[in-house]
Scaffold this active site. Structure first.
Site, PDB file in Angstrom:
ATOM      1  CG  LEU A 137      -2.579  -0.068  -4.017  1.00 39.60           C
ATOM      2  CD1 LEU A 137      -2.844  -0.118  -5.519  1.00 39.60           C
ATOM      3  CD2 LEU A 137      -3.886  -0.219  -3.247  1.00 39.60           C
ATOM      4  CG  ASP A 138      -1.280  -5.655   0.606  1.00 40.81           C
ATOM      5  OD1 ASP A 138      -0.593  -4.884   1.308  1.00 40.81           O
ATOM      6  OD2 ASP A 138      -2.299  -6.229   1.021  1.00 40.81           O
ATOM      7  CE  LYS A 139       5.805  -9.508  -5.785  1.00 40.18           C
ATOM      8  NZ  LYS A 139       6.913 -10.436  -5.463  1.00 40.18           N
ATOM      9  CB  THR A 141      -3.611  -5.156  -4.109  1.00 47.20           C
ATOM     10  OG1 THR A 141      -3.842  -6.046  -3.015  1.00 47.20           O
ATOM     11  CG2 THR A 141      -4.884  -4.369  -4.389  1.00 47.20           C
ATOM     12  CG  HIS A 233      -2.074  -8.323   4.552  1.00 47.11           C
ATOM     13  ND1 HIS A 233      -1.315  -9.390   5.021  1.00 47.11           N
ATOM     14  CD2 HIS A 233      -1.328  -7.746   3.570  1.00 47.11           C
ATOM     15  CE1 HIS A 233      -0.186  -9.438   4.350  1.00 47.11           C
ATOM     16  NE2 HIS A 233      -0.161  -8.450   3.460  1.00 47.11           N
TER      17      HIS A 233
END
Length: 328
Positions: A137-139, A141, A233
């Site tokens: 997961l993105d930072k 999120t 993203h």
């Protein structure tokens, strides 16, 4: 755990990394990590390169070992809620602004560091720095993420991620509502003007997302998204391509004067897959975090929110997304 494979069928000039990738149902990058860690032997000799060519009746030995992460360069002085745990896997509710795994540019404790501090035995298919990490997961999120405790479970979960039997449903708060439920299929690649961003590009990788309106109120709108691919993203880029932006996502165009939102309001809400050992169908919900809920409660009643984010209702809705508006 060791696995012995006798080569009984072979393509011409087939490499050992591509052969093992098909046999073990894991990525070639994961095979490269096994080779790098001296976990692969060919006819009793260590394999040094993934490009080694195979012959019929070759004997390949693969050591699928687990390891405890010991990267304590940064102090992991935070906690991560555990949604579920057994001998094969852990499902966590990742806080926002926490990096999943280390990289040269990362100068802070990561989720992998936290797992190491807690002493979890983890898979090593993705390498020591990404121990246990099946998907990321993105930072910014938050939400549900599954971590593998052993390489057998990791391989099984990775295969489900590839064949789409593992599913993920996200919640996001946007500045504008969707005109209607839609499926976006637009290729995503590098942004030629900003190395931090991705973009819709003709030569990018295939990407598919489905989006559904849940609740509308002025500049605070709750939507749900389902991923069919896992590009970096992806949700943010696809929404930006139709002039919709997630609150807090200044990288992809969210604008607000005197904005006090500290992170991208994107939450991995639901996760489902088959258990790697039992084959049981499992689903998990990661409760929304306080900052996310606070924004929603400024516009909607809690009962309304709870009704809109019922996971079974979301799952059923996305099951019919092949009839929605297609955007390509």
């Amino acid at each position: 755990m060791n696995q012995t494979i006798v080569v009984e069928a072979l393509n011409i000039n087939e490499r050992i990394d591509s052969y093992l990738s098909l046999k073990l149902k894991i990525s070639r990058n994961q095979i490269s990590n096994l080779i790098k860690n001296e976990c692969v032997k060919l006819n009793l000799k260590p394999v040094l390169k993934g490009s080694v060519k195979l012959n019929l009746d070759d004997v390949i030995e693969v050591e699928l070992k687990e390891a405890v992460s010991e990267n304590l360069e940064f102090e992991a002085d935070f906690d991560v809620p555990i949604i579920y745990e057994d001998n094969d896997l852990i499902v966590l509710n990742k806080p926002a602004n926490l990096v999943v795994h280390g990289a040269p540019s990362v100068k802070e404790a990561t989720l992998v560091d936290w797992l190491g501090k807690k002493g979890f035995l983890l898979s090593t298919l993705s390498g020591e720095s990404r121990a246990g990490i099946v998907h990321r997961l993105d930072k910014g999120t938050s939400g549900a993420i599954v971590v593998a405790k052993n390489n057998r479970a990791h391989a099984a979960l990775s295969a489900q991620l590839s064949d789409k039997t593992m599913g993920r449903i996200y919640l996001a708060v946007t500045d504008l509502p969707l005109k209607e439920a839609c499926v976006i299929e637009r290729k995503i690649g590098r942004n030629p003007n900003n190395r931090l961003k991705k973009a819709i590009t003709k030569d990018g990788r295939e990407a598919k997302s489905a989006f559904l309106n849940l609740a509308e109120s002025g500049n605070v709108n709750l939507i749900a998204a389902k991923l069919f691919t896992g590009r970096t993203h992806q949700i943010r880029v696809h929404l930006s391509s139709i002039n919709r932006h997630i609150l807090g996502d200044t990288l992809y165009g969210f604008k607000s004067e005197n904005d006090k939102i500290k992170r991208v309001m994107l939450h991995a809400y639901g996760l489902y897959f088959k258990h790697p050992s039992s084959g049981e169908h499992m689903s998990f919900v990661a409760s929304i975090w306080g900052d996310f809920e606070e924004i929603l409660l400024s516009k909607f009643e809690k009962g309304t929110i709870d009704e809109k984010i019922d996971f079974k209702g979301l799952f059923d809705a996305f099951s019919g997304c092949d009839k929605w508006l297609r955007i390509s």
